[in-house]
Design an enzyme around this catalytic site. Structure first.
Site, PDB file in Angstrom:
ATOM      1  N   HIS A 123       0.868  -1.185   0.000  1.00 28.17           N
ATOM      2  CA  HIS A 123       0.000   0.000   0.000  1.00 28.17           C
ATOM      3  C   HIS A 123       0.908   1.240   0.000  1.00 28.17           C
ATOM      4  CE1 HIS A 123      -2.763   2.956   1.833  1.00 28.17           C
ATOM      5  NE2 HIS A 123      -3.763   2.152   1.517  1.00 28.17           N
ATOM      6  N   ASP A 199       3.256  -4.452   7.793  1.00 23.00           N
ATOM      7  CA  ASP A 199       2.014  -3.698   7.645  1.00 23.00           C
ATOM      8  C   ASP A 199       0.873  -4.705   7.794  1.00 23.00           C
ATOM      9  OD1 ASP A 199      -0.246  -2.407   6.886  1.00 23.00           O
ATOM     10  OD2 ASP A 199       0.471  -1.782   4.912  1.00 23.00           O
ATOM     11  N   CYS A 366      -4.740   2.653  -3.563  1.00 21.16           N
ATOM     12  CA  CYS A 366      -3.491   3.152  -2.961  1.00 21.16           C
ATOM     13  C   CYS A 366      -2.359   2.155  -3.138  1.00 21.16           C
ATOM     14  CB  CYS A 366      -3.678   3.486  -1.480  1.00 21.16           C
ATOM     15  SG  CYS A 366      -4.894   4.755  -1.206  1.00 21.16           S
TER      16      CYS A 366
END
Lengths: 409, 164
Positions: A123, A199, A366
């Site tokens: 992302h 993440d 994104c």
């Protein structure tokens, strides 16, 4: 035990919303999840019955609010199996968590020529902070590629990690749904004396998370994707790393002492929490974690895996001209399903789905480097969570059939 | 289909989307190439412009890029509308088209009646382009419709600079 989805749905007031005279079919939880009554009530009660700033007053409500705020931190810590609540820093969201690492750890530790390894399925939140550091410090970014079946291409991992200081990687792709096995990646990074930042924004809401079993160094996640409010998220890091890092933002709360000639920092985790935090959001997040823990994350995963398999099968059977961008095996992926009809733009599809009150995301999610790699400007993405049903997937299929019909050239 | 959606996807829009006009490239130079992006949805457009400096006319225009039906149709209609027009005429059309988009936006937001913008529309024949006004009921899609026009405006500015 299987989730009782009918019962779960009663807990989510927003799922009764009517759009164009039809009940909403919310298939965009990978962007943000809906909130159960218990979260709304916890937040409402915090404002109505016991609200004060935290860590400041010595009066009754200030102590109650501080206790509730810190109790939420302990819940977060338990939920991801952190060693201690002091390893959980409250931030605004996963994006801020990664930026915190890039600013604090990155600026203290990385110099010209140092290498940070990312993957093509990251992302923007796990790309742009490193680009910024590359511009400022001249660090080098290397990229793990992806295979034709939308998994990490680890064939040259050793080469990429050679001389690297950090591997920053997603635990689950928000576009492809691919689950990346973190433990082997952490082992590989550590073999090269690199740290690993995970993440986990798309992972923590959907699968039992154990940061110690991962042997991770930094883990970033957000409350709003896991039934909690927006405006709060977490950075978990090993205590010794946090101890060694300079503070991020300066101000109240993060100090032990301030003099005319300088300051000393507060203990963990408050060292990284300058200013009044998102107090009530933290309390709401605690309620969200209670809700998920009560369902049991193994059952949450079971439900989502089964529903993901159902959705993939239905899409593949009904739409031969559709490309699904992501693994077709539900056991190695989450419930974020990206797809595209040949020659029909994702935005047009979403617009027609909205007619049927079906909410899906359209766009680049994104993740523009990934979109460039797979060669499309945008995809549609339906994403599933605890409150979604097979009948909602059926509605999606019906609405997609209409949309395809309308735009077929 | 609801009437709103039929308004958005008028037949003339779907026609331009299915058979886009003026697709292709022009050699640069003499043509100029200007790229536009819509960061929301990842749509991209490239406008090739060849300006006849003697007559100050858009001699040729070609379009590349990818996007949704609204952005593709708007781009195609834009190319057909400005080809052969004077640069001033093209600029007037850009103003008029943007006014068409924003008058409705203002009305929706209840900010006056847009009469200040109506001046930009006066005396300009929009023709088929008026089919795009259904877009303003879907505020997120307005940027899809205006992408090509903003890129054209930038292209005309750049072409103007390079001919000096």
């Amino acid at each position: 035990m299987a989730l009782d989805v009918d019962k779960i749905r009663l807990d989510f007031p927003a799922l009764t919303r009517q759009i164009h005279g039809q009940e909403i079919v919310y298939l965009d939880s990978a962007a943000s999840s809906q909130k159960p009554e218990s979260v709304l009530q916890a937040m409402d009660a915090a404002y109505r019955t016991s609200y004060a700033n935290v860590h400041r007053g010595v009066y009754q409500t200030a102590e109650e609010t501080t206790a509730a705020f810190e109790a939420s931190r302990a819940k977060v810590a338990r939920f991801i199996n952190a060693r201690s609540a002091s390893e959980v820093v409250f931030v605004r969201n996963a994006t801020e968590a990664i930026n915190l690492v890039a600013y604090s750890w990155g600026r203290a530790n990385l110099k010209q020529g140092d290498v940070v390894v990312l993957s093509l399925m990251e992302h923007h939140a796990n790309i742009v902070p490193w680009h910024m550091l590359a511009e400022e410090r001249g660090i080098e970014l290397r990229w793990i590629g992806i295979t034709d079946d939308f998994r990490l291409d680890l064939t040259n991992l050793d080469e990429l990690l050679s001389g690297a200081r950090l591997l920053a990687i997603s635990a689950m792709s928000n576009v492809l749904g691919t689950i990346n096995e973190i433990r082997p990646l952490a082992d590989a990074a550590h073999d090269h004396d690199a740290l690993i930042l995970v993440d986990a924004c798309q992972y923590v809401p959907h699968l039992a998370t154990d940061v110690r079993a991962w042997d991770a160094d930094f883990v970033a996640f957000s409350a709003h994707k896991m039934l909690g409010p927006s405006g709060i998220g977490g950075l978990w890091a090993r205590a010794e790393l946090l101890e060694g890092m300079p503070p991020f933002l300066g101000g109240g709360e993060m100090i032990r002492d301030v003099r005319q000639d300088g300051f000393t920092t507060n203990d963990l985790p408050w060292k990284f929490e300058a200013g009044t935090p998102a107090i009530v959001e933290a309390i709401g997040w605690g309620a969200a974690i209670d809700y998920l823990a009560n369902l049991g994350m193994a059952d949450v995963r079971d439900h989502e895996e089964r529903l993901t398999r159902y959705a993939l099968d239905a899409l593949i059977q009904n739409f031969p001209t559709m490309t699904i961008y992501g693994p077709q095996d539900a056991s190695i992926r989450g419930g974020a399903i990206s797809f595209l009809f040949d020659g029909i733009h994702a935005h047009d599809i979403s617009q027609v789905l909205d007619e049927r009150a079906v909410c899906v995301r359209a766009g680049h999610h994104c993740a523009k480097p990934l979109m460039r790699h797979i060669g499309v400007p945008a995809t549609s993405r339906a994403s599933l969570y605890i409150y979604n049903t097979e009948s909602e997937v059926d509605t999606l299929i019906e609405a997609l059939a209409k949309a395809e019909d309308f735009f077929r050239i | 289909m609801s009437s709103n959606l039929e308004d958005l996807y008028r037949e003339v829009i779907l026609d331009h989307y299915r058979s886009p006009r003026n697709r292709g490239e022009l050699p640069v130079p003499p043509a100029t190439k200007t790229e536009g992006f819509n960061p929301l949805c990842g749509d991209e457009v490239a406008v090739y412009l060849e300006i006849d400096s003697a007559t100050d006319t858009v001699r040729d225009i070609k379009i590349e890029g990818q996007g949704c039906s609204i952005s593709q149709a708007s781009t195609s209609m834009m190319s057909a509308a400005v080809k052969g027009k004077t640069v001033d005429g093209a600029r007037q059309l850009i103003r008029a088209f943007k006014a068409l988009m924003s008058i409705h936006e203002h009305k929706l937001e209840g900010e006056g009646d847009g009469s200040d913008l109506a001046a930009d529309l006066e005396g300009v024949r929009l023709g088929d382009l008026e089919a795009l006004q259904g877009v303003v009921k879907f505020p997120v899609r307005i940027k899809c419709a205006t992408l090509a026009w903003n890129t054209l405006q930038q292209g005309l500015d750049e072409a103007g600079d390079s001919s000096i």
